[in-house]
Design a protein around this motif. Sequence first.
Motif, mmCIF file in Angstrom:
data_model
loop_
_atom_site.group_PDB
_atom_site.id
_atom_site.type_symbol
_atom_site.label_atom_id
_atom_site.label_comp_id
_atom_site.label_asym_id
_atom_site.label_seq_id
_atom_site.Cartn_x
_atom_site.Cartn_y
_atom_site.Cartn_z
ATOM 1 N N GLY A 279 31.799 -15.564 -1.711
ATOM 2 C CA GLY A 279 30.954 -15.835 -2.858
ATOM 3 C C GLY A 279 30.279 -14.620 -3.463
ATOM 4 N N ASP A 280 30.316 -13.483 -2.778
ATOM 5 C CA ASP A 280 29.705 -12.270 -3.330
ATOM 6 C C ASP A 280 30.563 -11.712 -4.464
ATOM 7 N N VAL A 281 29.901 -11.144 -5.465
ATOM 8 C CA VAL A 281 30.596 -10.599 -6.629
ATOM 9 C C VAL A 281 30.614 -9.076 -6.551
ATOM 10 N N VAL A 282 31.813 -8.512 -6.740
ATOM 11 C CA VAL A 282 32.008 -7.064 -6.788
ATOM 12 C C VAL A 282 32.509 -6.696 -8.178
ATOM 13 N N ALA A 283 31.764 -5.872 -8.888
ATOM 14 C CA ALA A 283 32.210 -5.399 -10.200
ATOM 15 C C ALA A 283 33.162 -4.223 -9.993
ATOM 16 N N VAL A 284 34.286 -4.234 -10.700
ATOM 17 C CA VAL A 284 35.273 -3.158 -10.598
ATOM 18 C C VAL A 284 35.379 -2.490 -11.967
ATOM 19 N N TRP A 285 34.925 -1.240 -12.010
ATOM 20 C CA TRP A 285 34.889 -0.468 -13.261
ATOM 21 C C TRP A 285 35.813 0.737 -13.085
ATOM 22 N N LEU A 286 37.110 0.460 -13.087
ATOM 23 C CA LEU A 286 38.109 1.480 -12.811
ATOM 24 C C LEU A 286 39.204 1.455 -13.868
ATOM 25 N N VAL A 287 39.853 2.591 -14.063
ATOM 26 C CA VAL A 287 41.081 2.627 -14.841
ATOM 27 C C VAL A 287 42.198 2.045 -13.982
#
Length: 523
Positions: free
Chosen positions: A52-60
Amino acid sequence: MSAKEFSLQSLIGTPAGNPAFVFDGAPISCAEFSGKVDQAAAWLVAQGIGKGDVVAVWLVNRIEWVALLFAAARCGAVVAAVNTRYRSAEVAHLLRVSGARLMVVEAAFRSIDFAAILADVAKDEVPALQKLAVVGADALSAQWPCVRFDAFDRPYPPAPPAQDDVDLPVLLYTTSGTTKGPKLVAHSQRTLATHAASVATALKLSPQRHSLLAMLPFCGTFGMTSLLAFIAAGATIHGLDAFEAAPALKILGEHGITHTFGSDEMFRRILALTDAPRPFPHLEVCGFAAFQPGWRELAAEAEARGMPLYGLYGSSEVQALFSIGRSSDAFADRIEGGGWPMSPDAKVRVRDVESGELAVNGFSGEIEISAPSRFLGYFNNPDATREAITADGFFRTGDIGRLRGDGAFVYETRAGDAMRLGGFLVAPGEIEDELKSCTGVADAQVVAVDLKGQARCVAFVIPAGEPPRQEALVARLRERLAGYKVPARIYVVDAFPVTDSANGVKIQRARLRTMAMERIASE
């Protein structure tokens, strides 16, 4: 079927001799990719990420992006995809709405200053965010604790066995957005994996014959869906970290690529770099989204040069590559947006926007879709979800189109862009195409405005050489179109206002409407 068959892990095969991915010339086998998923899952658990945890992925586009998605699925976590074009307000909005605890972010990429963007995000705007994990550096921001993303560099204790609930959210896409900021579209492993398998089957993908040039960003459904479909097929994926025409041209030519997907502008740029009459002898399908004027002319040129363009349809809510044209279609039909649904279980209908009744074949109205690829809902936004889904489970797309009557459909325009003129629903493209056929017009855009209580259309044209005279254009259109379709005003401009999106450059039609009203008011 067991839950495992609807998991992302189930998409990973073991085709002999085929690399799963090639990034920057370096091949990665299926076994190596599976190992990286295991390592990324162990790393996520070590960071305190669980169900249930959210991980933001800000990658090319990079192998870390793909491994993190599959690893999150293993852990029961959720990935929030962050567009690399985003700036501080947009990043803050996504982090706040998603409640992301961790963000994996690039240290640097070309001209994007990730540290400067984050410096403009106030810590109290995103209270759930606990730390950053940086790819390629030890730290990026003084506001949050930072760790290096080192999942592939050193061992972590193995992650627990994979979660088996394939119907929980696993990936969040952002919608195109509103004045209040974009909603987050939630997909599960089941919706992603089922659709990927449907696309692979519908396109008859073979690991021995086919390969993909992945030149769209993984943060959007267009890039992610094509990626997952080729993983499901066991076909090799050549990835670009971000689109540039020159490296795309090189990979297409040197590696016998058979499939690629992108915007019309991306294909236009690739073709412009080569004078060869037929530079891509292996290309079979180039699925394209038409965002710019002149796409029909582009499709004709591309066809003559061995780059077969196929119109398609999709959205974050029903996923990209929901449908596509077929090689058996007439060329004019094949390049239109819409096409044939990939899944045999998908249903498409059209509703008359005036009467609310279902429309007959050939009549334009709002497209509604029921399909296994349909999203779970808008993340943490039940009210918006209820508004978007009909009582019998169809997604209200907000797009205007018509059924062809043979099992395919045609996408015409966004509902907000469609014009009700003279009592009829009119797609701007119909008038724009006629304007572009006029002498002296390079490009055209048409919007509807309220003129003395009556809906009328206003055109903006980019001249080709000497600016055309409005009177001559109006006279020409009166010969070709019904009177209610003839623009009340035609303005000459140097360029159209545009917005960069994850998938290409889009015309700001709302800004054009404002420009039209301002100019009319000044008269």
